[in-house]
Design a protein around this motif. Structure first.
Motif: not given
Lengths: 486, 369
Positions: B270-271, B276-278, B345-350, B353-354
């Motif tokens: 979640a964090r 990623h959302a700023g 995972l991190n790239e997927g999240l990026r 969220v984008k």
């Protein structure tokens, strides 16, 4: 010498004190050296071992007798090599052939070296290196061969780095270079140790088929030291943090030490810690291949120290101003846990992985990657020591009603028993209270206490005696009642 | 280096191909395979590729065999990928049963009638999870939760449908397998990223339920799509194979867990979304509520809000969900399908969220007009 500061610290940290006492009292070495049977020469070797190594000398001296001397000599030979490499006062034309031919030196009886600068901390070892050479010739030829092979590879690697002007000027450039450096100074040690363990049949021969495991063992220790010694190395004008990592966070390497940049600098050490823990699972895997308790302790103790050190340096700004070290109490606690079995070592890794994740900061660019690395350690431990049993689940579902697993049944039984115990305890307390109260009330009554007055007063709402008005009121009340009763 | 030659899956029909997962499967098929793609969905207006891409879109209802067969006859699929299902929160028991169980039975029948070679079914990692207990490093040896122990009706119907699909393997020539993804997120998801982002937008990131030592699997949607295509490829290879497939290499009749192979601590995920959302916040502002306290507060709130007729801000279900451990071992998919996540995972999240941030900006612009 015990310092007063340490004593004060321990006085307020009883857990630490407890660990130290436990280690000193109960630690039973798996094997002990027998100095009476050692030659004068060998005693000298152990003297230098104690002098040059803080962390390894005790674990080496508890090793299985088969490996005790070979590993001690292995250590001293590499320490000798390292002492030459480390010394910036030795000119390169002199240094390079020494490094490259150090394996040949092992055959030169009486070889000693006086060329170290006066400040080199381990110069004494090289001044008396003939004792090491003499002992080296007495160990089994198979062990000699392994030691020579590693010495040659490491010497060549060190010489390449010593020759590398770019490295000397600007430090390590890429992560690949960084790991190659760690390979020369630590990965090779892992390889040599593993070959010694397997040769002596104290470790599973399969470890030789998976060289990346022993490599990870060495890398883990070396990277930890590099991360921790940042400030000290910087002071000595050496940079082991690869530019590929630090340049993502600061423009110049010096900026890491500027308190203004502490946030960026912490992100940099985070990335270094991430790089180090990514293969921690392979270290656990490696340790599963050790068959002998003394060898297990020998490999496990430095590993748990390393993960604890990584946790300590993680998100810790003190790394930029000095050297941080785990406390003596923590070290003793870790040694107790590491000298048992793989399971207790896994518990340590899991505990520290969770502590690292707890300090992990969402504003860190590697936040999620660090969480993944910690999760990977936990998942690996779960895979070798599963806590869930799919077969038991199947049985449970098939039998419709819940059949508790043996562990659950035991817990439940204990739970039930605890409940009963509490009930009995309560009854006993109540009975005792009843007997004491009855006795006290009875005695008071016998002695003439007037409970009827007390009750009436309470009923009238006078919960507190009115002391200030003294005996007058009391007397009036007593008389009032007495009149009624009489 | 020249890109590797694109693989071919013949004619592929993606059922639910306009849905969240389905359209990602269509995109990946289009980008990395040379196949004739058809899509069947209840409504084919959303998540549609441009006509120039040559994807054939069919409106159809999977609960009606008479609706399916003509489409199957037209699309002539070698491979059917069946992703259609109501979302986890969005439907009542009746609809779940009708679409997931009856609909899947219809799809199987249509496959058998029209000579489809391979059917890949999108199941769910929740079929082995009773929604309450912890799952630690679970793999395919774990039993499917029987109806009497399953607390989530959705998962029960997914399990029933999966059983139908696997039982239909080799009957007579259809090969089937089942993909069980865990926690799919990404561009267009409705279940994972939106509620987490909403917590950030409404400034409620200062709470943590439980001690955050519970590992959880989340899977980026493109990786799930990738696994489906690998499974389809494996089934086709099996159908072509002249010799019998060894048991430990078998793909047909098998189920596979699919994750990003990187379980993380629940709140860390979640964090990371918030970051990623700023969000510039660390964890200093976070108030940790223990699991037991959370359950007590949640229970209390549920009563109060029930009494006044509103929706509770914190429910026991949320507390249980965010403090439970739930992660899988997808070694079987790695070995038999050659699965490795394409996107970390991190790239997927990026990326995910984008996408949501862009949608939000667009909506904001619309409102301004």
């Amino acid at each position: 010498m015990v310092k007063i500061n340490d004593l004060l610290y321990l006085a307020v940290h009883p857990n630490q004190l407890r660990s130290i006492i436990q280690w000193k009292l109960w630690h039973d070495p798996v094997n002990s050296r027998d100095p009476d049977k050692e030659t004068e020469n060998l005693k000298q070797c152990f003297y230098y071992l104690n002098m040059t190594s803080r962390s390894f000398s005790s674990v080496i001296q508890e090793l299985n007798p088969e490996l005790l001397v070979p590993v001690a000599i292995f250590y001293l030979v590499l320490r000798g090599l390292d002492t030459i490499e480390d010394d910036m006062t030795i000119p390169l034309p002199k240094k390079e052939p020494l490094l490259r031919d150090f394996d040949k030196i092992m055959f030169q009886d009486g070889w000693n070296f006086n060329g170290n600068g006066p400040d080199e901390k381990d110069r004494e070892l090289l001044v008396h290196f003939d004792v090491v050479i003499a002992e080296f010739k007495l160990i089994k030829p198979v062990y000699q061969k392994i030691i020579l092979d590693i010495t040659k590879k490491m010497g060549d690697g060190m010489a390449d780095y010593a020759n590398n002007a770019e490295f000397n000027e600007n430090g390590v450039d890429t992560i690949k270079d960084y790991e190659l450096y760690c390979h020369y100074v630590a990965g090779l040690v892992g390889e040599g140790c593993t070959r010694l363990f397997v040769e002596s049949k104290l470790a599973n021969a399969a470890l030789l088929q998976r060289p990346e495991l022993s490599e990870s063992m060495g890398q883990f220790l070396q990277k930890t030291n590099i991360i921790r010694d940042l400030q000290e190395d910087y002071h000595d004008k050496r940079r082991f943090y690869p530019k590929e990592i630090w340049s993502k966070h600061v423009t110049n390497f010096e900026d890491l030490f500027n308190p203004k940049n502490v946030k960026a600098a912490l992100n940099c050490t985070s990335e270094m810690v991430l790089n180090a823990i990514q293969k921690a699972d392979e270290c656990l895997f490696y340790m599963a291949g050790i068959k002998d308790q003394s060898v297990f302790n020998f490999v496990a103790i430095p590993q748990v120290m390393a993960i604890a050190t990584l946790e300590l340096v993680f998100q810790n700004p003190k790394v930029f101003t000095g050297v941080v070290k785990i406390t003596k109490g923590d070290a003793c606690q870790l040694m107790i846990e590491a000298s048992q079995n793989l399971r207790t070592v896994c518990d340590v890794f899991k505990r520290y992985a969770r502590r690292i994740s707890k300090k992990n900061n969402p504003t860190d660019p590697n936040f999620l990657e660090i969480s993944i690395a910690c999760g990977k350690i936990e998942q690996f431990i779960e895979s070798i020591y599963p806590t869930q049993d799919p077969k038991a689940l199947t049985r449970q579902y098939n039998n419709e009603e819940e059949i508790a697993t043996p562990a659950d049944a035991k817990v439940q039984a204990e739970h039930e028993e605890a409940k009963k115990d509490i009930l009995y305890l309560l009854i006993a307390v109540m009975c005792t209270l009843f007997v004491i109260s009855t006795a006290m009330i009875g005695i008071a009554w016998l002695a003439g206490a007037r409970f009827d007055i007390a009750f009436n007063e309470l009923r009238n709402g006078n919960f507190f005696p009115k002391y200030q008005q003294g005996g007058e009121v009391a007397e009036a009340i007593v008389q009032q009642h007495d009149h009624i009763e009489l | 280096m020249a890109p590797p030659a694109k693989k071919n899956l013949g004619n592929v029909l993606v059922i639910g191909g306009c849905g969240f997962l389905g359209h990602h499967i269509v995109n990946l098929l289009h980008d990395t395979y040379t196949s004739k793609i058809s899509v069947l969905d209840l409504s084919t207006t959303r998540n549609r590729r441009p006509d120039s891409d040559g994807v054939a879109y069919y409106n159809g209802d999977i609960t009606s065999i008479s609706s399916l067969v003509p489409i199957f006859e037209k699309a002539k699929p070698d491979v059917v990928i069946h992703t259609a299902s109501p979302t986890l929160m969005g439907a009542g028991h009746e609809l779940y049963r009708k679409v997931n169980v009856d609909g899947t039975a219809c799809v199987i029948e249509a496959c058998q009638k029209t000579g489809v070679k391979a059917l890949v079914y999108t199941s769910s990692a929740s079929v082995i999870h009773d929604t309450i207990s912890d799952l630690k490093n679970a793999d395919e040896r774990w039993p499917v939760v029987p109806p009497h122990a399953q607390h989530e009706y959705y998962s029960q119907t997914k399990a029933e449908a999966e059983a139908l699909v696997l039982a239909a393997n080799r009957s007579p020539t259809l090969l089937t397998c089942s993909i069980r993804p865990a926690g799919i997120f990404g561009e267009g998801d409705v279940q994972i990223l939106p509620p987490i982002l909403n917590v950030h937008y409404t400034n409620r990131t200062g709470f943590q339920l439980g001690d955050n030592t519970n590992l959880f699997d989340f899977t980026y949607v493109v990786n799930v799509a990738h696994a489906h295509l690998l499974a389809a490829f494996g089934l086709l290879a099996t159908s072509r194979a002249s010799t019998a497939i060894l048991d430990h290499e078998k793909v047909d009749g098998e189920a596979f867990f699919i994750t990003n192979c990187s379980p993380v601590y629940f709140w860390d995920f979640a964090r990371a979304v918030w970051a990623h959302a700023g969000s510039k916040k660390g964890t200093e502002h976070v108030w940790v509520i223990s699991r037991d306290m959370g359950l007590a507060i949640g229970g209390l709130l549920e009563w109060i809000t029930w009494a006044v007729g509103r929706q509770a801000k914190l429910t026991k279900r949320q507390v249980k969900y965010s403090t439970m451990t739930r992660y899988y071992d997808c070694g079987k998919a790695q070995k038999r399908l050659g699965y490795q996540p394409l996107v970390g995972l991190n790239e997927g999240l990026r990326r995910g969220v984008k996408w949501f941030e862009e949608q939000r900006t667009k909506e904001g612009e619309k409102k301004d007009q």
